[in-house]
Design an enzyme around this catalytic site. Structure first.
Site, PDB file in Angstrom:
ATOM      1  N   CYS B   2     -51.420  45.106 -13.347  1.00 35.09           N
ATOM      2  CA  CYS B   2     -51.837  46.489 -13.498  1.00 35.09           C
ATOM      3  C   CYS B   2     -52.314  46.664 -14.932  1.00 35.09           C
ATOM      4  O   CYS B   2     -52.047  45.832 -15.786  1.00 35.09           O
ATOM      5  CB  CYS B   2     -50.684  47.455 -13.278  1.00 35.09           C
ATOM      6  SG  CYS B   2     -49.865  47.293 -11.685  1.00 35.09           S
ATOM      7  N   ASN B 101     -46.368  47.496 -15.630  1.00 32.23           N
ATOM      8  CA  ASN B 101     -47.145  46.374 -15.102  1.00 32.23           C
ATOM      9  C   ASN B 101     -46.189  45.204 -14.965  1.00 32.23           C
ATOM     10  O   ASN B 101     -45.594  44.792 -15.954  1.00 32.23           O
ATOM     11  CB  ASN B 101     -48.278  46.030 -16.086  1.00 32.23           C
ATOM     12  CG  ASN B 101     -48.940  44.711 -15.756  1.00 32.23           C
ATOM     13  OD1 ASN B 101     -49.023  44.326 -14.587  1.00 32.23           O
ATOM     14  ND2 ASN B 101     -49.404  44.006 -16.768  1.00 32.23           N
ATOM     15  N   GLY B 102     -46.025  44.709 -13.752  1.00 29.47           N
ATOM     16  CA  GLY B 102     -45.136  43.568 -13.563  1.00 29.47           C
ATOM     17  C   GLY B 102     -44.328  43.715 -12.293  1.00 29.47           C
ATOM     18  O   GLY B 102     -44.636  44.550 -11.436  1.00 29.47           O
ATOM     19  N   LYS B 469     -67.251  25.799  -2.291  1.00 27.93           N
ATOM     20  CA  LYS B 469     -67.093  26.166  -3.707  1.00 27.93           C
ATOM     21  C   LYS B 469     -68.275  25.663  -4.524  1.00 27.93           C
ATOM     22  O   LYS B 469     -68.825  26.374  -5.341  1.00 27.93           O
ATOM     23  CB  LYS B 469     -65.799  25.535  -4.210  1.00 27.93           C
ATOM     24  CG  LYS B 469     -64.760  26.298  -4.918  1.00 27.93           C
ATOM     25  CD  LYS B 469     -64.520  27.729  -4.682  1.00 27.93           C
ATOM     26  CE  LYS B 469     -64.373  28.193  -3.289  1.00 27.93           C
ATOM     27  NZ  LYS B 469     -64.155  29.575  -3.047  1.00 27.93           N
ATOM     28  N   GLU B 472     -71.336  27.603  -3.789  1.00 29.94           N
ATOM     29  CA  GLU B 472     -71.278  28.968  -4.317  1.00 29.94           C
ATOM     30  C   GLU B 472     -71.597  29.047  -5.803  1.00 29.94           C
ATOM     31  O   GLU B 472     -72.365  29.888  -6.239  1.00 29.94           O
ATOM     32  CB  GLU B 472     -69.874  29.563  -4.104  1.00 29.94           C
ATOM     33  CG  GLU B 472     -69.596  30.013  -2.700  1.00 29.94           C
ATOM     34  CD  GLU B 472     -68.188  30.579  -2.556  1.00 29.94           C
ATOM     35  OE1 GLU B 472     -68.061  31.679  -2.007  1.00 29.94           O
ATOM     36  OE2 GLU B 472     -67.215  29.943  -2.994  1.00 29.94           O
ATOM     37  N   HIS B 488     -71.989   9.643  12.802  1.00 28.01           N
ATOM     38  CA  HIS B 488     -72.767  10.148  13.945  1.00 28.01           C
ATOM     39  C   HIS B 488     -73.901  11.040  13.461  1.00 28.01           C
ATOM     40  O   HIS B 488     -74.092  12.145  13.946  1.00 28.01           O
ATOM     41  CB  HIS B 488     -71.856  10.905  14.909  1.00 28.01           C
ATOM     42  CG  HIS B 488     -70.785  10.046  15.492  1.00 28.01           C
ATOM     43  ND1 HIS B 488     -71.002   9.200  16.548  1.00 28.01           N
ATOM     44  CD2 HIS B 488     -69.497   9.879  15.132  1.00 28.01           C
ATOM     45  CE1 HIS B 488     -69.876   8.549  16.832  1.00 28.01           C
ATOM     46  NE2 HIS B 488     -68.949   8.941  15.977  1.00 28.01           N
ATOM     47  N   LYS B 581     -68.304  39.741  -4.227  1.00 20.98           N
ATOM     48  CA  LYS B 581     -66.891  39.420  -4.010  1.00 20.98           C
ATOM     49  C   LYS B 581     -66.457  39.838  -2.606  1.00 20.98           C
ATOM     50  O   LYS B 581     -65.771  39.116  -1.910  1.00 20.98           O
ATOM     51  CB  LYS B 581     -66.048  40.138  -5.066  1.00 20.98           C
ATOM     52  CG  LYS B 581     -64.556  39.830  -4.987  1.00 20.98           C
ATOM     53  CD  LYS B 581     -64.247  38.473  -5.589  1.00 20.98           C
ATOM     54  CE  LYS B 581     -62.812  38.055  -5.335  1.00 20.98           C
ATOM     55  NZ  LYS B 581     -62.652  36.611  -5.494  1.00 20.98           N
TER      56      LYS B 581
END
Lengths: 357, 586
Positions: B2, B101-102, B469, B472, B488, B581
């Site tokens: 946060c 925050n946490g 990845k 991208e 194949h 995103k």
């Protein structure tokens, strides 16, 4: 904040070159190596410097004579890298120190990152790390568990100490043990993923020129003379008063320093740097080569992956073979010659890969 | 994660000013936001679900001003992002306001104790124990500072906390394992998660260390240890000379590498918090189903494939669906749908659940990294990863966390212990420690235009994720195949120097060695990431570890390879071209 910069090392990996010149003063693309460190630190907000110097301290003083921030020079008394840090620390009147090795060539943002990591961390010590894959045994390696730094060791990781740290002033005999004691008390780190070269071996000088010149665009000084028939390619930097003669080809990326001369029909290509007032004779070919200030390369010489020291002279027709060579820190098995400052190589000599004198 | 900020000033500052600081901190979370403004007769609280813009729409912040302000942007980990769960939280009397925050790991015990003492809790958050605990101490006659210190001392877990008490002009703070830094201006002091939030006003910063607490007043700060001994911090003050290029990168050049680095913590937080999720319901629902449908897009689809393979080995009937193609399936009676989405907002997933499977009455389970998301609203059972916000567009730590959550679920379905997962963060760290090789490989691959990723068994979805990845972020054309399938057809493209990357999860090593020989015979350049035994690729990085944890070695390693290939190409891996995103179009 005060930075403690180390510029007193023996530079064993570059012998015999470093018995004549302090490693940190070797010129790379127009700047002594130590300036890459100190300019980076200035851009990150460092205002004062303590620089530890050794036997060839005068050369370091000279290299920093035009440096903009105040510098206190400390002559190393105690031996080794531990001694250099202890001597330097005594001259720092602050509880925390940015300890920077003077032989790291990297982007100035690296030092910004160090300060950012320090600001955001809640710890007394911050370490910079960099991923390495060659010459692992030549680095201090960071052991990471979960996301915490656990110790610095000599194996078990590919994340190397990157040469700039923020640490509290303290007493110790051994720097590595001091680092480990700080890590035990709690430390932070960041991993630098940009260009970074620790100058220890000849191949590092060549890689450093490459990393500095990569992604640079062509810049030709208006004060330089470029002959009408000379060809200048992409990514070439030509400084003031440089002289590029008729039919010379500078195929970038390459650097031609202040007052340097490139003769007729010479081919200077692929990450070659001709430093200030150096001269490259007619019909030479130079690739991946560093020619230090005031050095001379005679006509028809061929040098690749080579370093020519300050004021050294390479005779006409010298050929430096570069493959296959033993290298410590490069994935390319190429290494030409390392010619110490003021040495003379006879006309027509053929130098074996990795030749040093 | 946060974002928190507090401002204490000699003159009244507008609440819109703190909102502008919170805007800078939004990268740390944007589920819900809130502001506390100290008033002579109490505390005015303004909060809402959504981001700072939502708050400014709902309240006229320009009309609110105070000498002491707190602001919070939340990324929910406990309790949904609702109005009541949004910070600031207050005590019973609304005289103490707290932002945090946490994660407080012992909050449930503290909460029970406080409830037994008569405190009324309004939210489901861990944070709310702090104001009530302080209130309790103050009722017993302690001053606010001492009440704060004693309350912080009993907290377990991680925190950066700011507290204001009605009638005072100071902000209490405490830090452990979460960022917090003080800014000292001429007529104001600031304390925030990130110095960037106050750099416009002052460049004089004071660092706070883990395990410290104290308070800021106008122009000064007092810092103490948990025992209440004051610490001299004069030598810690420093001028920040420059403007950080990106908030919250903590020295890293890109969020992508920083977030890969955070994977051990993301996985640990995910596993710890699984106990707060209705895993039992999910397990019994899956056990009682006739068939499990697993749906996702992109990286989440690959996590789903991995989970499906694990269950199929146990004899479960599982079908994995790409969300945009899922609506072609006609569900059967007894189907259960597990949909996976990092954001929980991916339109393809959302549409398939809402407009298709729900209509057939399929019971739905979701796995998202956001506690409140559109997908959660339409799902019957909601499971979560707790990877924290991910800024880099390419999923990294969220994938690893999804895998951790899904293996946890698989162990529970099988009725087996989840102890093996305790070593997952260490496995990820081992992979991260081999970053030097990931860089060397990435820098070789960055010169290539095309490549294959091959694996067997669980290695197949991991190979697919590795290929995704590198496509991208490095824009290298990469295809993944089951290694046996490569002969194949795909092998026709292999010629001198063509890169083939083997993903060896250690299960079918001898067969992979055969495939490797086939590729080498065509002069392919072979790479491998191996867990357990090696296969003999030209460049091979191997890990000695529990094969059951192989994804935790392989996935971060492949992410780093892609990252370094992107950097080598001069791409910004955080902002790959043409990608978003969260994909909210069909």
């Amino acid at each position: 904040m005060i930075a403690l910069v180390l510029a007193a090392g023996e530079g064993k990996g570059l012998y015999p070159y470093t018995s004549y010149e302090q490693k940190e003063t070797i010129s790379l693309v127009g700047r002594p190596i130590v300036r890459y460190v100190m300019d980076g630190l200035v851009s990150a907000g460092v205002e004062r410097f303590v620089v530890v110097i050794g036997k060839r301290g005068d050369q370091v003083r000279e290299a920093l004579s035009t440096f903009q921030a105040p510098v206190t020079f400390v002559e190393q008394q105690r031996p080794g890298i531990d001694g250099a840090v202890i001597d330097g620390m005594e001259a720092v009147d602050d509880e925390r120190i940015i300890l920077a090795f003077g032989d790291i060539v990297t982007h100035s943002k690296f030092y910004n990152s160090l300060i950012t990591a320090y600001l955001e961390s809640g710890t007394n010590a911050v370490f910079s790390l960099v991923p390495v894959s060659e010459g692992l045994s030549t680095y201090g390696l960071a052991i990471i568990e979960d996301d915490k730094l656990k110790a610095i060791s000599d194996s078990g990781s590919t994340l190397a100490l990157a040469g700039a740290y923020i640490i509290p002033k303290g007493r110790f005999d051994n720097l590595l043990s001091y680092f480990n004691s700080l890590i035990e008390k709690g430390s932070s780190y960041f991993i630098w993923s940009g260009n970074w070269v620790d100058i220890g071996y000849p191949e590092d000088l060549i890689r450093a020129v490459e990393s500095i010149l990569s992604n640079r665009s062509t810049e030709i000084s208006e004060k330089a003379y470029v002959a009408r028939t000379a060809v200048i390619g992409k990514g070439v930097i030509v400084e003031d008063d440089a002289y590029i003669d008729e039919y010379a080809v500078i195929k970038g990326p390459a650097y031609i320093g202040k007052g340097a001369y490139v003769g007729n029909f010479a081919l200077v290509r692929d990450y070659t740097s001709i430093e200030e007032r150096a001269r490259v004779g007619a019909f030479c070919e130079l690739a991946h080569t560093l020619v230090e200030p005031e050095a001379e390369v005679g006509s028809k010489a061929y040098l690749s992956y080579s370093v020519v020291g300050r004021r050294a002279r390479i005779g006409a027709g010298v050929i430096a073979a570069s493959y296959p060579a033993e290298v410590v820190r490069s994935s390319v098995e190429k290494l030409g010659c390392l010619i110490s400052p003021s040495k003379y190589v006879h006309h027509g000599s053929v130098l074996q890969p990795g030749h040093r004198e | 994660m946060c974002g928190i900020i507090g401002i204490v000033s000699s003159k009244e500052r507008s609440a819109s000013l703190i909102a502008s600081c919170m805007k800078i901190l939004e990268y740390r979370g944007y589920d819900s936001v809130g502001i506390a403004a100290l008033k002579p007769n109490g505390i005015e609280i303004m909060k809402t679900v959504g981001g700072v813009d939502e708050l400014t729409k709902q309240y006229d912040l320009t009309t609110v001003s105070s000498n002491t302000l707190l602001g919070h942007t939340r990324w929910a980990t406990h309790g949904q992002p609702s109005y009541t769960n949004a910070h600031p939280h207050t005590d019973c009397q609304s005289k103490i306001a707290v932002i945090h925050n946490g994660t407080i790991t012992n909050f449930d015990i503290l909460r029970e104790e406080l409830i037994s003492l008569g405190h009324r809790f309004k939210s489901e958050t861990d944070t709310e124990v702090i104001p009530h605990m302080m209130e309790e101490w103050m009722k017993k006659g302690l001053g606010s500072w001492e009440a704060f210190r004693r309350s912080i001392k009993v907290l377990e877990g991680s925190y950066a906390v700011l507290v204001v008490v009605s009638g005072e002009r100071r902000i209490y703070f405490a830090r452990r394992d979460n960022p917090l830094i003080i800014g000292l201006g001429k007529d104001s002091s600031y304390v925030a998660s990130d110095a960037e939030a106050f750099l416009r006003f002052t460049r004089r910063a004071l660092r706070i260390m883990d395990g410290e607490l104290g308070y800021v007043e106008v122009g000064e700060a007092h810092v103490y240890n948990l025992e209440g001994e004051e610490i001299n911090v004069n030598d810690r003050i420093l001028e920040i000379p420059w403007r950080p290029e990106a908030s919250g990168t903590e020295g890293y050049e890109h969020y992508m590498l920083k977030e890969i680095q955070e994977s051990p913590r993301a996985v640990r937080d995910t596993l710890l918090a699984m106990k707060h999720d209705p895993v039992d319901d999910a397990v019994s629902t899956i056990l009682n189903s006739k068939r499990l449908l697993i749906m996702g897009s992109g990286t989440s689809y690959h996590a789903g494939l991995l989970f499906a393979l694990m269950l199929e080995r146990e004899g479960f009937d599982v079908k994995t669906l790409i969300a945009s193609e899922a609506t072609w399936i006609k569900p059967m009676d007894g189907d259960v749908l597990l949909s996976i989405s990092q954001s929980g907002e991916t339109l393809d997933v959302l549409n398939a659940v809402k407009n298709h499977f729900k209509k057939y009455g399929v019971k739905t389970i979701s796995l998202t990294n956001r506690i409140e998301s559109a997908l959660n609203f339409v799902s019957d059972i909601r499971l979560h990863t707790r990877a924290g916000p991910e800024v880099g567009v390419a999923a990294t730590k969220t994938f690893t966390s999804q895998v951790a959550a899904l293996i946890y679920l698989k162990q529970r379905i099988r009725g087996e212990s989840i102890d093996l997962l305790h070593k997952a963060p260490t496995a990820i760290s081992s992979a991260i420690s081999q970053q030097g090789y990931a860089k060397a490989i990435g820098e070789e691959l960055c010169r290539k235009g095309s490549m294959y990723y091959l694996g067997r068994g669980l290695g197949v979805p991991l190979a697919m994720e590795g290929a995704l990845k590198i496509k991208e972020v490095a824009y290298i054309h990469a295809e993944a195949y089951p290694a046996g399938e490569s002969k194949h057809g795909p092998i026709a493209l292999v010629n001198d120097g063509f890169p083939v990357f083997f993903v060896n999860d250690g299960e079918k090593t001898s067969l992979l060695i055969n495939n490797l020989k086939e590729m080498s015979a065509r002069r392919a350049k072979t790479y491998a990431v191996s867990v357990g035994s090696k296969i003999g690729a030209q460049i091979e990085v191997s890990f000695d570890g529990d094969l059951q944890l192989s994804p935790f070695y392989i996935a971060p390693f492949l992410q780093m390879v892609a990252y370094f290939a992107a950097v080598c190409r001069g791409n910004n891996p955080d902002r790959p071209r043409n990608l978003a995103k969260t994909v909210t179009v069909e």
